[in-house]
Design an enzyme around this catalytic site. Structure first.
Site: not given
Ligand code: PLP
Length: 485
Positions: A83, A135-136, A226, A269, A392, A458
């Site tokens: 932990y 970005f969303t 990012d 990613k 998109r 979506f």
């Protein structure tokens, strides 16, 4: 000398080459077109709602779908289940320092969780966050905390067909104007996104990032990077920016992260694993966010990520220094885009990272934007091939407060190419079927919503064709391909 994953053909041109061998395989199903049409109806003409048992090539996303290496899988076996104080986390800290050059690391369960922590800490109501593009999930978290996003791409960046090597660059003049308009005190940070996802995976240049840093210093504003798609951005800097041709991936990566005060990433990613992280060299910044990890994510040495995934992430970070690995997906995408262009298919250029993007507005010129050309194209491609792409465009946007449709700037069909997942013959199949569909594009018709969730419609929304065009598409397919799958 180039170490990229392609070779020259004897008679000219490039061959993207798999510099790996396949050791574990997963069976795919190419079901007949009659079943694909049924499956599309069951999924409400929304590719998100298809089951993978009906999908042949899953090109929906690169998120969590990159292939893992033998070394990543092996590392998962010696994960240290604890932990607190797990050695797995210590190995991850070392990898973050070695690859991204940052001493302090906060682990989070995925990229958007990093955005949650950063935005809760730094964004106050009325704040403005300048960025190259949103970005969303970034936009959602900034708005959730009462902030507003200002996008400062160059005007040419939204041209779908372009020769510009760095469409993800920020316009420095616009940035300074923005700072002067809204005032330094209202800007908690400037955000740069590597390989700008929503405009087609388009990189920024090192020179541009240095310019942004200069402005950040001039006004004393924090710069946040990012880094979810930083490996591919670094690779394209090496390919396209003269000053960096001779540098290693490691040098380019460290230079990029070194220019930012705060770096965050989705490991889904960046390192072909799960998880995410926020890292910095400034103890004070780390301290501001530290308390939020146990509150929202998990203890500070795992942050909601399983220790096995932490081990995979560690190895994945080191592997992102390997140019032959990082270049595989961009080289496949380049080949896919160029071959489709040769056949007249309208593509977003130059080829970017994470996937190939089809210009659905041009592809389906005859479909009004209110009838969702990109959504219709995604459905049509699935029916004629079993390939699952992602809409998109307008389906992915939201209605205004009066319930009116906001038509998207662009209507794209994204065909994601996750790392080392597809073979070149599969990519050739994609080219052939998109080519066929383009020749038969007039058969594609519009869609309308029959079930529309109020948020993120979506994902789970349901649509149906305005006419019986899917049946005519099936008929033409059978005529041209006989009883072929
Ligand atoms: C995917 C992505 C995110 C969000 O990461 P998740 O792990 O999906 O939450 C943030 N920024 C960029 C640029 C991304 O591509």
């Amino acid at each position: 000398m180039s170490t990229t994953s392609k070779v020259k053909f004897y008679r000219g041109g490039d061959l993207p080459l798999e510099l790996h061998k396949v050791r574990v395989v997963q069976k795919l199903h190419l079901v007949p077109i009659e079943r694909r049409l049924e499956a599309m109806k069951e999924a409400g003409f929304n590719t998100f709602r298809l089951s993978t048992k009906d999908v042949f090539l899953d090109m929906l996303t690169d998120s969590g779908t990159n292939a893992m290496s033998d070394n990543q899988l092996a590392a998962m076996m010696h994960a240290d289940d604890a932990y607190a104080g797990s050695q797995s986390f210590e190995r991850l800290q070392k990898a973050v320092l070695d690859v991204l050059g940052k001493k302090y690391l906060l682990p989070v369960h995925q990229g958007r969780a990093a955005e949650n922590v950063i935005c809760r800490t730094f964004v106050k109501p009325g704040n403005v966050i300048p960025m190259n593009y949103h970005f969303t999930t970034t936009l959602a978290h900034i708005q959730e905390n009462g902030g507003r996003v200002v996008e400062l791409l160059h005007d040419h960046a939204t041209e779908l067909k372009s020769e510009h090597p760095f469409k993800g660059n920020m316009d420095i003049e616009k940035l300074e104007n923005c700072i002067n308009e809204v005032g330094v005190e209202n800007i908690p940070f400037i955000r740069m996104e590597a390989s700008t996802n929503l405009i087609g995976g388009q990189p920024f240049s090192m020179a541009n990032l240095m310019d942004v840093r200069r402005i950040a210093d001039k006004y004393g504003i924090m710069l946040v990077l990012d880094a979810s798609l930083i490996g591919e951005n670094a690779y394209l800097i090496k390919q396209r920016e003269d000053n960096w041709k001779e540098n290693s991936m490691g040098e380019i990566l460290k230079m990029m992260t070194g220019l930012a005060d705060l770096v965050y990433f989705s490991a889904r990613k960046l390192s072909s694993s799960r998880g995410g992280g926020i890292c910095t060299n400034q103890r004070a910044l780390y301290a501001k966010m530290e308390a939020m990890i146990p509150l929202y994510e998990g203890f500070l040495t795992y942050g909601g990520i399983s220790v096995r995934e932490i081990e995979a992430m560690t190895v994945g970070l080191y592997e992102s220094l390997d140019e032959t690995m990082i270049s595989q997906s961009p080289n496949f995408i380049k080949y896919l885009v160029e071959e489709l262009e040769k056949r007249g298919v309208p593509m977003v250029t130059p080829p970017g990272v994470l996937g190939a993007h089809v210009d659905a507005m041009k592809f389906c010129e005859h479909i009004p934007q209110e009838e969702y050309p990109a959504g219709a194209l995604a459905a049509a491609l699935y029916i004629c091939s079993g390939i699952r792409g992602m809409e998109r465009g307008t389906v992915s946007s939201v209605r205004d407060e009066n319930g009116n449709e906001i038509l998207a700037d662009v209507e794209l069909l994204r065909l994601a190419v996750p790392r080392r997942v597809f073979t070149l013959s599969q990519i050739n199949y994609v080219i052939d079927r998109v080519d066929w569909l383009y020749q038969n594009r007039k058969l594609i018709g519009g869609l309308k919503f029959v079930y529309e969730p109020p948020v993120l419609r979506f994902f789970m929304g349901g649509l149906e064709p305005k006419t019986n065009w899917p049946a005519r598409l099936l008929e033409k397919f059978r005529k041209d391909f006989g009883d072929s799958l």
